[in-house]
Design an enzyme around this catalytic site. Structure first.
Site, mmCIF file in Angstrom:
data_model
loop_
_atom_site.group_PDB
_atom_site.id
_atom_site.type_symbol
_atom_site.label_atom_id
_atom_site.label_comp_id
_atom_site.label_asym_id
_atom_site.label_seq_id
_atom_site.Cartn_x
_atom_site.Cartn_y
_atom_site.Cartn_z
ATOM 1 N N ASP A 17 36.540 -8.835 3.478
ATOM 2 C CA ASP A 17 36.838 -9.020 4.893
ATOM 3 C C ASP A 17 35.572 -9.141 5.726
ATOM 4 O O ASP A 17 35.504 -9.928 6.672
ATOM 5 C CB ASP A 17 37.607 -7.806 5.440
ATOM 6 C CG ASP A 17 38.886 -7.516 4.692
ATOM 7 O OD1 ASP A 17 38.967 -7.857 3.504
ATOM 8 O OD2 ASP A 17 39.783 -6.922 5.294
ATOM 9 N N GLU A 37 47.066 -12.921 -2.636
ATOM 10 C CA GLU A 37 47.300 -11.887 -3.659
ATOM 11 C C GLU A 37 48.755 -11.829 -4.114
ATOM 12 O O GLU A 37 49.107 -10.981 -4.922
ATOM 13 C CB GLU A 37 46.858 -10.516 -3.115
ATOM 14 C CG GLU A 37 45.347 -10.416 -2.946
ATOM 15 C CD GLU A 37 44.908 -9.152 -2.217
ATOM 16 O OE1 GLU A 37 45.646 -8.731 -1.296
ATOM 17 O OE2 GLU A 37 43.848 -8.592 -2.558
ATOM 18 N N LYS A 73 50.980 -14.918 0.580
ATOM 19 C CA LYS A 73 50.549 -13.825 1.464
ATOM 20 C C LYS A 73 49.572 -14.364 2.504
ATOM 21 O O LYS A 73 49.725 -14.129 3.693
ATOM 22 C CB LYS A 73 49.891 -12.741 0.620
ATOM 23 C CG LYS A 73 49.554 -11.464 1.352
ATOM 24 C CD LYS A 73 48.888 -10.474 0.380
ATOM 25 C CE LYS A 73 48.536 -9.169 1.058
ATOM 26 N NZ LYS A 73 47.671 -8.325 0.207
#
Lengths: 772, 772
Positions: free
Chosen positions: B358, B488, B600
């Site tokens: 991130d 994911e 996702k």
């Protein structure tokens, strides 16, 4: 790999005490009777490295599952076989010093498993720090006749001193599971009852509230004469002991006979358990040790009469096959359809004593051929009883309308495993459960099973497969995405050939089973259709899926592909892996294993083994030649299938090599993990390697077929199989194949393609054409 | 989804006390200063539902990892940010009865986060069971200026009674992490030191031996005048309190000012910590509360001057973007290259406060544009310092020769995660770390970074990719097997397009970076080649892999395929999923999610976002149109990329919709998980949605490019960005785009393809051609 077990045809023998091997030997020398099991722990105190294990069939604890990252659908608990109260303990002290092999000099140590008679013998001489020497001999067994009873005879002789010997037989309920996830105690005490020479301790499992009453009664003999010295009772909340102290002179022997019972609330009303334990103790004490030991030998004699495999000319192979058969019988007797077979039986805690697909895929053939049909049938009924839970399990994963997914790991029908790639994706287990129904009926001819139990299970399984596939627009075929095949060294793959193949077979067999029951038992058929709300549209869809299911193949090589994309891998034979990197699962990270070409157990070959009659021998050979070099056999279930296929392809050398690998897996601790317990379910594979491998036994058209070979080292081999009322002794030499029938029915046999009839009480011989 | 936060441009406001929302509010109203963070727990006792959280940056505990089935290569521990000593506590009792909002009637409750000035205000009236009413006002903040210091002013007024008020400020080291895997206490006490009005408690973490000294000093005022009533010291091993009791009359107010400090052994020698804590307390007490609060407002004023985004005409959007910016600044200030940004910052325990990809993929652009270059540079240096551990990590997985795999989750450079499909296979993180180097240099023009730090990291990463691919005979291409992409909701797939693409980009960039450093700094180049033992054959191989790498595509649709076999799935738009089954990860089993087409976060789109300049707009559009309907956005990192691409494609409506989804994620508790902490890293994505999305800001050829649009609801919006010495205020209305430069350097800007120069101190406007 180790090599310390002395080779012998009927005995498993360890000479000399090596503490580093103690856990391994504790597994190997385990005793059991299907109702209880006991690792070869010492009776007297041992402060060295040991894994204590006393197990009671059917008594489990829902241990809080340990998991890092929770996934929706994971089970809340892992049902574990429990380490139950220690019933073997007899503490010994000489002039106040405890006998403990960890702290003293040990000589003449010997452990012998008497497989023919079903008991464990241990002998040793121990020298105390002050020079006193004692000679000890301990015999113990779990009775096949009184299957809630275990018996010990423990003799101690003063070799070079006179003094006091204190003997303290006890029951200790304060035991733990070594694998308890959160170090919880699983048991708590309920009640105690004691009298002279006797103690009864009732413990209950937390959460599941199983009660187990463990009782003991001891007798004491001093140099041959009965003794009744003053007894001291030592009791704690979860522990009961009776201690007696005897003065002995040099050369004299003290003997304790300890009769123990384990009663479970699965078999007795809780309020009556202590009374019944006392009554059972009265009965076995009344029989006495010698009588019980004789009964034990007789009972084992009956088992061997039905299931022995003898091998002439190769004592290592002989010992190994008997060891495997012995342990299988110790694990499961088929008397109770609530029980099943854990991968470690009652020889350790690993795998939690739970049931895997191993039972249907590997154990069933052994019990079909070596025990009355009800034994195998009980294994099937176990799954029938779990069908509602299998349907509920499938619902948790988003399936519906009666689709059933049997658990990967279970004791009571509920899923216990929590790795998504296994729990949710290793769905081929459903296929093994369906195939077992087919296999049972094929072998026994008991077609009534289908209507009574089998069909409902098949419908649930067929519904699962029909919902699990999806239509692929690009392929214009049904595909099955996201599965793990029997080769667990691939996860979450698409179109695993084995899974697609067994799924298709399930659909086909269910359709045909529906037809059979409709024909043979219209009333029951109607009842099942009503109960399952079966629609014609469903069976139409099953047939359509079957006809349009996709299978990965390599046209160029003429082989089936393990899964989509398998040929993208770097294909390097397993012989190129450096020795120090084996086994891979102890040296490579999981991703590396997954993207390698290496195969834990070859699932394409598993499919060819199960559905052999559908493939020509050249197809089998091409696939075998492609997959065998890539297979690392890191599943104990792998070598047996390779042995059988190698024999099928006439490759005696490789068949023998795979046989040895499976047969002595535990005796020689091939994978360095026997200390955790024995590989019970793969032991049935060893039996298959001989009977289906070397002897080439198959069932076709209601007949037994044989295509025997004799491995070079062997002079001959002999085994017994039951088949539809016949009880055949099959004796195979390089020259001849001889069948004797001790059963109630004649047998129809095909040997090398030629039909033979073997009447009851008859013996028929035919030449062995193997080398012809 | 909730909707209880009052909309306001500069304040986050909760009116009324709802205990069911308390944990959510505790997250939202968190305060911090990059060095420490504090959830919005109450000062006074609260026996209702709460998650206590006081966090100290850089202080972690290696919690024993919880895992069910161990895989070779898993880490031994999960490094967790710790709940540290409670420094905010002030127990209050009126006539002996504790003030506790859980047990009494509460009115006029209000929590307000003053974002402009950087403090939290709480007010309420509480009615004791006997009818006494008190009015309370508490203000607190973590000082940006004295970043080891937190300050509280707590006022209590007797509304309708006269009586005694006992005030007990305390420090409590006996805290636990709610997510401790085995319920361990992570802390143990080291030392205490107390004097009147003051207490110092030093605790140490087990295993890691971090010391933290928490000190407090309080002042007491009664109705405006200073008070020194008799103080009672209450001390336990890990707890220190000072209790004072005051008699007050109806209408009077007692005020406690509590100055707290947290010193960590990461920043101070252990033997001196208590002394230094005392000195720091002296200093801040000397300044006094009002001065500290003024300094705080000034320091926040400087932050806002550099990073504010103002939006006219849409107060919900305005509040949200400021909240996100505020929380980002509270989490990371860039002062310390040992620190990084956890997905929850210092607002909860989830994700252990560790660093994920991130930081590089989502947070870096924010800090690049809104803070001095050293802030972003420190984020990069953090990874440079971890390079040896990344090389060791790759070795554990079987790689060698300097290949580096950065951990999925880390605090100190060691991998902490233990799901094989993530830990071992979500390797695209390496790409983000390489791309961050490129992005930093592209933005700042600081080419020296490459030679100093960047190149070594790039070489390690390139080596990893070169070893991670293998040659596929059937494809005659390099392939990358067994990966998990940013999406994911697929695991262990082959040839994830994003991963292959970023891997190839890494190889290309490393080759070009080698050339650059060779040209610009031959000496350093030689040193790096020597240090890394780089061979020419390696770079040749990198080039070859790049040229022969396989990418899955769908020629018919003209799109990139997420991975091999993606088109085998049933492609059903996410709008067909029933609402009650969302989010999927809370309702579907993992296998069902995996074999579904649902995404996702769309990783093909992530790749198109990162490498936008390499694809024409129609390619982006086709992929967006294909993947967007399949994306369920169950990663908080997903909507911002869709917002930016939608803006790029001129789809204002969808861009705005995605913006709102990301911007108010926590304020409106969109995913029902704000109680665990705030989604700090995705907050940077919100900023990107505005600046890169609506304003279309890009860096190309050393210039800032803009292609602004104004969402329909907005009148105008304004933001500030730093760029190579310029400090630009960008004001965008439907009619015009205006740039003011308050920096030290002129800025070169391209708006709608037209070049503009904005001199320092100049303002330049250009028409907004968006709707033209």
């Amino acid at each position: 790999m180790k090599n310390y077990i002395v080779h012998d045809a009927w005995h498993i023998i360890e000479m000399g005490f090596d503490p580093a091997l103690n856990r391994v030997s504790e597994s190997i020398f385990s005793i059991g009777n299907g109702r209880m099991g006991q690792r070869a722990n010492f009776e007297e105190q041992y402060t060295g490295d040991t894994l204590q294990g006393s197990y009671i069939a059917g008594v489990y604890y829902p241990d809080k599952t340990r998991v890092g990252w929770w996934k929706n659908g994971y089970p809340e608990y892992f049902a574990k076989v429990l380490n139950a109260a220690n019933w073997i303990g007899i503490d010994v002290a000489v002039d106040g010093v405890p006998l403990d092999l960890h702290t003293m000099q040990v000589s003449h140590f010997k452990r012998v498993l008497h497989m023919k008679e079903g008991y464990l013998l241990r002998q040793f001489t121990a020298r105390f720090p002050d020079g006193k020497e004692v000679e000890v001999e301990a015999i113990r067994f779990c009775s096949l006749v009184d299957d809630e009873c275990g018996v010990i005879r423990y003799r101690i002789t003063a070799k070079n001193f006179s003094g006091t010997v204190a003997m303290t037989p006890y029951i200790d309920g304060g035991v733990r599971n070594a694998d308890s996830n959160y170090d919880e105690l699983f048991w708590e005490p309920v009640a105690k009852r004691g009298s002279e020479h006797r103690a009864l301790l009732t413990m209950r499992t937390k959460k599941t509230d199983f009660w187990v009453t463990t009782g003991m009664h001891y007798e004491l003999t001093h140099d041959g004469g009965n003794l009744t010295p003053r007894e001291v009772a030592i009791e704690r909340e979860d522990y009961m002991a009776r201690s007696v102290t005897v003065e002995i002179l040099e050369g004299e022997t003290v003997e304790v006979r300890k009769y123990a019972v384990n009663l479970s609330s699965e078999n007795h009303p809780k309020p009556e358990m202590a009374d019944r334990a006392g009554q059972l103790l009265d009965r076995v004490v009344g029989k006495g040790f010698d009588c019980l030991l004789t009964e034990q030998a007789d009972a084992w004699g009956l088992k061997w009469a039905e299931s022995d495999v003898s091998i002439e000319g190769d004592v290592a192979a002989q010992q190994a096959i008997r060891f495997n058969i012995f342990q299988l019988h110790q694990t499961y007797t088929g008397e109770d359809d609530r029980l099943n077979i854990g991968p470690k039986g009652f020889t350790g805690e690993k795998y939690g004593g739970s049931t895997y697909w191993d039972t249907e895929a590997y154990c069933l053939p052994f019990y079909l051929a070596t025990a009355p049909p009800r034994v195998a049938r009980n294994l099937l009924v176990y799954r029938y009883k779990h069908l509602p839970k299998a349907i509920a399990n499938a619902e948790k994963l988003g399936f519906g309308a009666g689709a059933a997914l049997y658990p990967m790991v279970t004791i009571n029908g509920e899923e216990c495993h929590n790795e998504w790639e296994i729990t949710f994706e290793e769905i081929h287990r459903n296929g093994a459960i369906a195939f077992a129904i087919y296999n049972y009926i094929r072998y026994t001819g008991d077609t009534s099973y289908l209507a009574q139990y089998g069909l409902e299970v098949l419908i649930g399984i067929a519904r699962f497969w029909a919902q699990r596939v999806n239509w692929s627009e690009v392929r214009q075929r049904y595909v099955m995405l996201g599965v793990t095949g029997p080769n667990e060294y691939e996860n979450n793959v698409n179109n695993n050939w084995y899974t697609n193949t067994i799924a298709s077979w399930c659909l086909e067999y269910t359709i045909s089973a529906l037809g059979e029951v409709r024909e043979s038992n219209a009333e029951r058929y109607a009842a099942i259709v009503a109960k399952t709300a079966l629609q014609t549209s469903e069976t139409d869809r099953w047939a359509m899926i079957r006809s349009q299911l996709y299978y990965p193949v390599d046209e160029a090589r003429g082989i089936f592909l393990q899964q989509d994309g398998f040929l993208d891998k770097a294909l390097v034979p397993a012989t190129d892996i450096p020795d120090e990197q084996r086994p891979l699962n102890q040296h490579w990270s999981w991703d590396r294993i997954l993207r390698s070409c290496y195969i834990k157990q070859a699932d394409v070959l598993q499919g060819l083994y199960l559905l052999e009659d559908r493939f020509d021998v050249e197809t089998i050979r091409r696939n075998y030649d492609f997959y065998e070099p890539l297979t690392v056999h890191e599943s104990s279930l792998s070598p047996c299938v390779h042995a059988i296929l190698a024999a099928r392809l006439g490759d005696e050398a490789r068949a023998y090599q795979f046989y040895l690998r499976t047969a002595r897996l535990d005796l020689d601790d091939y994978n360095n993990d026997t200390e955790d317990g024995l590989h019970i379910t793969s032991m049935a594979g060893t039996w298959m390697s001989v009977v289906e491998g070397f002897a080439g036994m198959r069932v076709r058209d209601g007949r037994l077929h044989f295509n025997p070979m004799v491995p070079g080292k062997w002079t001959s081999y002999t085994f017994r199989v039951r088949f539809r009322g016949a009880l055949l002794t099959v004796h195979i030499t390089p020259k001849a194949v001889t069948f004797s029938n001790d059963g109630e029915q004649p047998a129809s046999i095909t040997v090398f393609g030629e039909h033979l009839a073997v009447d009851k009480k008859a013996t028929v011989a035919t030449p062995n054409y193997e080398k012809a």
